[in-house]
Design an enzyme around this catalytic site. Structure first.
Site, PDB file in Angstrom:
ATOM      1  N   ASP A 153      46.983  32.841  52.324  1.00 57.87           N
ATOM      2  CA  ASP A 153      45.944  33.249  53.290  1.00 57.87           C
ATOM      3  C   ASP A 153      44.611  32.563  53.001  1.00 57.87           C
ATOM      4  O   ASP A 153      43.599  32.872  53.627  1.00 57.87           O
ATOM      5  CB  ASP A 153      45.774  34.783  53.314  1.00 57.87           C
ATOM      6  CG  ASP A 153      45.234  35.338  52.005  1.00 57.87           C
ATOM      7  OD1 ASP A 153      45.057  34.557  51.030  1.00 57.87           O
ATOM      8  OD2 ASP A 153      44.979  36.553  51.930  1.00 57.87           O
ATOM      9  N   ASP A 196      28.448  44.854  35.266  1.00 59.99           N
ATOM     10  CA  ASP A 196      27.535  44.105  36.134  1.00 59.99           C
ATOM     11  C   ASP A 196      26.122  44.694  36.046  1.00 59.99           C
ATOM     12  O   ASP A 196      25.958  45.923  36.035  1.00 59.99           O
ATOM     13  CB  ASP A 196      28.056  44.209  37.582  1.00 59.99           C
ATOM     14  CG  ASP A 196      27.341  43.280  38.540  1.00 59.99           C
ATOM     15  OD1 ASP A 196      27.349  42.068  38.292  1.00 59.99           O
ATOM     16  OD2 ASP A 196      26.772  43.771  39.537  1.00 59.99           O
ATOM     17  N   ASP A 244      45.916  31.052  45.053  1.00 57.76           N
ATOM     18  CA  ASP A 244      46.317  31.877  46.198  1.00 57.76           C
ATOM     19  C   ASP A 244      47.842  31.862  46.299  1.00 57.76           C
ATOM     20  O   ASP A 244      48.433  30.815  46.526  1.00 57.76           O
ATOM     21  CB  ASP A 244      45.668  31.291  47.460  1.00 57.76           C
ATOM     22  CG  ASP A 244      46.200  31.941  48.730  1.00 57.76           C
ATOM     23  OD1 ASP A 244      46.639  33.103  48.660  1.00 57.76           O
ATOM     24  OD2 ASP A 244      46.158  31.270  49.788  1.00 57.76           O
ATOM     25  N   ASP A 256      44.267  35.406  44.736  1.00 58.57           N
ATOM     26  CA  ASP A 256      44.766  36.773  44.563  1.00 58.57           C
ATOM     27  C   ASP A 256      45.338  36.979  43.165  1.00 58.57           C
ATOM     28  O   ASP A 256      45.470  36.041  42.372  1.00 58.57           O
ATOM     29  CB  ASP A 256      45.786  37.120  45.654  1.00 58.57           C
ATOM     30  CG  ASP A 256      46.854  36.053  45.811  1.00 58.57           C
ATOM     31  OD1 ASP A 256      47.334  35.564  44.774  1.00 58.57           O
ATOM     32  OD2 ASP A 256      47.203  35.712  46.964  1.00 58.57           O
ATOM     33  N   GLU A 310      26.518  42.389  31.307  1.00 58.16           N
ATOM     34  CA  GLU A 310      25.663  41.309  31.805  1.00 58.16           C
ATOM     35  C   GLU A 310      24.238  41.817  31.591  1.00 58.16           C
ATOM     36  O   GLU A 310      23.732  42.628  32.371  1.00 58.16           O
ATOM     37  CB  GLU A 310      25.938  41.066  33.291  1.00 58.16           C
ATOM     38  CG  GLU A 310      25.078  39.959  33.852  1.00 58.16           C
ATOM     39  CD  GLU A 310      24.944  40.007  35.370  1.00 58.16           C
ATOM     40  OE1 GLU A 310      24.885  38.942  35.971  1.00 58.16           O
ATOM     41  OE2 GLU A 310      24.889  41.116  35.951  1.00 58.16           O
TER      42      GLU A 310
HETATM   43  C1  BGC Z   1      26.881  39.081  39.855  1.00 58.43           C
HETATM   44  C2  BGC Z   1      26.468  38.472  41.158  1.00 58.43           C
HETATM   45  C3  BGC Z   1      26.080  39.601  42.089  1.00 58.43           C
HETATM   46  C4  BGC Z   1      25.047  40.542  41.455  1.00 58.43           C
HETATM   47  C5  BGC Z   1      24.941  41.841  42.191  1.00 58.43           C
HETATM   48  C6  BGC Z   1      25.612  39.728  39.349  1.00 58.43           C
HETATM   49  O1  BGC Z   1      25.681  40.030  38.098  1.00 58.43           O
HETATM   50  O2  BGC Z   1      27.335  38.121  38.922  1.00 58.43           O
HETATM   51  O3  BGC Z   1      27.482  37.665  41.709  1.00 58.43           O
HETATM   52  O4  BGC Z   1      25.532  39.055  43.250  1.00 58.43           O
HETATM   53  O5  BGC Z   1      25.393  40.876  40.149  1.00 58.43           O
HETATM   54  O6  BGC Z   1      26.053  42.647  41.964  1.00 58.43           O
END
Ligand code: BGC
Length: 520
Positions: free
Chosen positions: A16, A191, A12, A20, A256
Site C-alpha cells: 500500500d 517523546d 512495506d 508496516d 527524548e
Molecule cells: C518527534 C517529532 C514530533 C514531536 C511532537 C518529537 O520528539 O520526534 O517527530 O513532531 O516530537 O510529538
C-alpha cells in the site's frame, strides 16, 4: 547499539506504499547481520496523521496501514529470537485531537473528562492566556469556540497537551505501559520527555531574544526561556513511577530530553528515573567539530553513561547532508559516530545512516503534514524520511507500489544490496564498528581517561584495553597515547595510513577517528 526505524518508510509488506510491522519483521535478518542490539520503532498507533503518528488517537492498538497487534506480537517474537530488543515510542505530552479523551473533554466543559487537558480562559482582549509558543509556530493555545476557553498545545493545535496534574492521566499511562510490557517490549522511547507538566499559574515565559518578522518557528520558540511550559520538576516524579514498573522487568526508559546541559539532563536521567536520554544537539548541528568535542566532554563528565548520542533521526536532515554532502559528509558522519561509540550510553543509528545516505530528493510536493499545517513555516523533515533503499528493483525494494512519499530512486551504490556487494562500501565500515563495540565492552564500560591534546579539534581517550583518537581537524595530527603497544583496529576511512603498532604515538589523518586496542 540501537537502530531507529521510521516505520512509515522502512519496509512495506502489503503493497500500500506505507511501511508496516510485517515489513520490519521481513528485514530482521538484515538488522542482525548489521549487528544492532535494539530497534526503536516510531509510533505505529492509530492516528489521524497530523504529525505522522505523533498525534496518537489510541495508545493500545496498531494503525491498520501499519498492521495489527498480531503483527506486532510476531515482530517482537521474531526480534527476540534473533537477540534484538524492541523499544516502542510513547507520546505522553499530548494526544491527537481525535482521541476519545479530547472529544469528551471538549463536549462537556463541566465534566470530569475536561481536566485531562489544559484549558484556560482568554487573556485581556480575548488574547491567548499567556505568551507560550508552539514549536510549530504561533501561540501554544487555540480557542474552543464552543466553551470560549483555549486549549494548550506545544505542537500543532491537533496535538492537545495532557494535564499531568490529573491522576487519571497518570493512571492511564501506567496502564498503557503495562499493556506494551505484557506484549514483550524491552523499552520505551519517551517523546518530549522534558514536557508533560506546565506551571499551575500559567505564567509567561521570559523572553531572552528579540523577535523579528519572518523568523523560523524554531527560532521564535528558542527566543523564550521555557521556564513555565516545560522542564517542570514534577515531571521526574512520573518517570520514577514508570521506573518502578519498568525496572523489575528490565524494560528500558529512554527519553527524548532536549537538554544539552548535564545539570538539566541529570534531573531526568538518573538512577530510578530515566535510564538514558537522547541528546538531540548533535542531530541538529552542522559540521562544527570544536563545539561537538566540547559538548561530548561536558556531557560525559556530567553523565558518563546517561547520554544516548545520535547524529540523526526522523526530524532533521541527514548528517551526511549537514556535514558537507557526498563522500565528505558521509566520512565525517562516520568519524563522529565512531567517537559516540566510546563516550556515553547506547548510541543509535537512524535507518540508512549505515549507507552514508544524504537526504533523499523529492520529486514534487511536501509530505510532512506539519509544513502544510504551518503554511510552509516548518520544512526539512521529508528528505530524511524517504524510503529505505533496499535494492534496485522498483521503488528500491521498499514497496511494490508507489511509496507514500514521491522521491527519486537511489542509485545501486546507495542501496543495501549494492553496498553489501562492495567491500569498500560504508555499510561494511558500520558493520565492523558495531562488531568492534560488541567484542570490546571496554569501549563503553571501562573507566574513561581523556588524553590531553593541544588541538581543540582533536579528542583522544583511553578506556581499559581501548584507545580512540578523533581527529576532526582538516590536517594530520600526532597524538601520544601515553604507553606503547597500541594496534589500530578501526578507522572510519578505508585504507587510512595509520602509523602505530608498538609506538606510543599515533599519526591520524584529517577527519578520521581511529580505535586502537592493546593486549587482546
Ligand atoms: C518527534 C517529532 C514530533 C514531536 C511532537 C518529537 O520528539 O520526534 O517527530 O513532531 O516530537 O510529538
Amino acid at each position: 547499539m540501537g537502530y531507529e526505524i521510521y516505520v512509515r518508510s522502512f519496509a512495506d509488506s502489503d503493497g500500500d506504499g506505507i511501511g508496516d510491522l510485517a515489513g520490519i519483521t521481513s528485514r530482521l535478518d538484515y538488522l542482525s547481520w548489521l549487528g544492532v542490539d535494539a530497534l526503536w520503532l516510531t509510533p505505529f498507533y492509530p492516528s489521524p496523521g497530523h504529525d505522522h503518528g505523533y498525534d496518537v488517537s489510541d495508545y493500545r492498538a496498531v494503525a491498520p496501514h501499519h498492521g495489527s497487534l498480531q503483527d506486532f506480537d510476531t515482530l517482537v517474537s521474531a526480534a527476540h529470537q534473533r537477540g534484538l530488543r524492541v523499544i516502542v515510542d510513547i507520546v505522553p505530552n499530548h494526544t491527537s485531537i481525535k482521541h476519545r479523551w479530547f472529544a469528551s473533554a471538549r463536549r462537556d466543559p463541566d465534566g470530569p473528562e475536561r481536566h485531562r487537558y489544559l484549558w484556560a480562559d482568554p487573556g485581556p482582549g480575548g488574547r491567548p492566556p499567556n505568551n507560550w509558543r508552539s514549536h510549530f509556530g504561533g501561540p501554544a493555545w487555540t480557542l474552543d469556540e464552543q466553551s470560549g476557553q483555549y486549549w494548550c498545545h506545544l505542537f500543532l493545535p491537533e496535538q492537545p497537551d495532557l494535564n499531568w496534574r490529573n491522576p487519571v492521566v497518570r493512571e492511564d499511562f501506567e496502564s498503557i505501559l503495562h499493556f506494551w510490557i505484557d506484549r514483550g517490549v524491552d523499552g520505551f522511547r519517551v517523546d518530549v520527555a522534558h514536557g508533560l507538566f506546565k506551571d499551575t499559574e500559567l505564567r509567561d515565559n521570559p523572553q531572552i531574544a528579540p523577535l523579528a518578522d519572518g523568523m523560523h518557528p524554531f527560532e521564535v520558540f528558542d527566543a523564550f526561556e521555557h521556564r513555565y511550559d516545560m522542564y517542570q520538576t514534577e515531571t521526574t516524579d512520573i518517570y520514577r513511577r514508570w521506573n518502578h514498573i519498568c525496572a523489575p522487568r528490565q524494560v528500558m526508559l529512554l527519553g527524548e530530553v532536549d537538554a544539552p546541559w548535564p545539570d538539566r539532563m541529570s534531573h531526568y536521567v538518573a538512577p530510578g528515573v530515566l535510564d538514558q536520554g537522547f541528546l538531540l544537539w548533535a542531530a541538529r548541528a552542522g559540521w562544527s567539530p570544536e563545539a561537538l568535542l566540547k559538548m561530548v566532554r561536558v556531557m560525559h563528565e556530567g553523565l558518563p553513561q546517561g547520554v544516548s548520542w545520535v547524529l540523526s533521526n526522523h526530524d532533521r536532515p541527514r548528517p551526511a547532508s549537514r556535514f558537507g554532502g557526498g563522500e565528505v559528509g558521509a566520512q565525517r558522519a562516520l568519524a563522529v559516530t565512531t567517537l559516540f561509540m566510546a563516550v556515553g550510553g547506547t548510541p543509535f543509528l537512524y535507518q540508512g545512516e549505515e549507507l552514508g545516505l544524504t537526504d533523499g530528493t523529492l520529486r514534487h510536493g511536501t509530505y510532512d503534514p506539519v509544513p502544510v499545517e504551518t503554511a510552509g513555516a516548518i520544512h526539512g523533515r521529508d528528505g530524511c524520511r524517504t524510503p529505505m533503499p533496499w535494492d534496485t528493483s522498483p521503488h528500491n525494494g521498499f514497496s511494490t507500489s508507489d511509496p507514500w512519499i514521491d522521491s527519486e530512486p537511489r542509485p545501486p551504490q546507495q542501496t543495501v544490496a549494492g553496498q553489501r556487494a562492495d567491500p569498500d562500501a560504508p555499510i561494511h565500515r558500520y558493520r565492523s564498528l558495531l562488531a568492534l563495540r560488541r567484542k570490546h565492552p571496554d569501549m563503553w564500560r571501562a573507566p574513561l581517561e581523556w588524553i590531553e591534546t593541544s588541538d581543540p579539534l582533536v579528542a583522544a581517550l583511553r578506556r581499559g584495553s581501548i584507545a580512540l583518537v578523533a581527529n576532526l581537524s582538516d590536517h594530520r595530527t600526532h597524538v601520544s597515547l601515553g604507553s606503547p603497544g597500541w594496534q589500530p583496529v578501526f578507522a572510519n576511512r578505508q585504507g587510512s595510513r595509520l602509523d602505530s603498532a608498538t609506538s606510543e604515538a599515533i599519526s591520524v589523518p584529517a577527519e578520521t577517528t581511529v580505535v586502537l586496542t592493546r593486549g587482546s
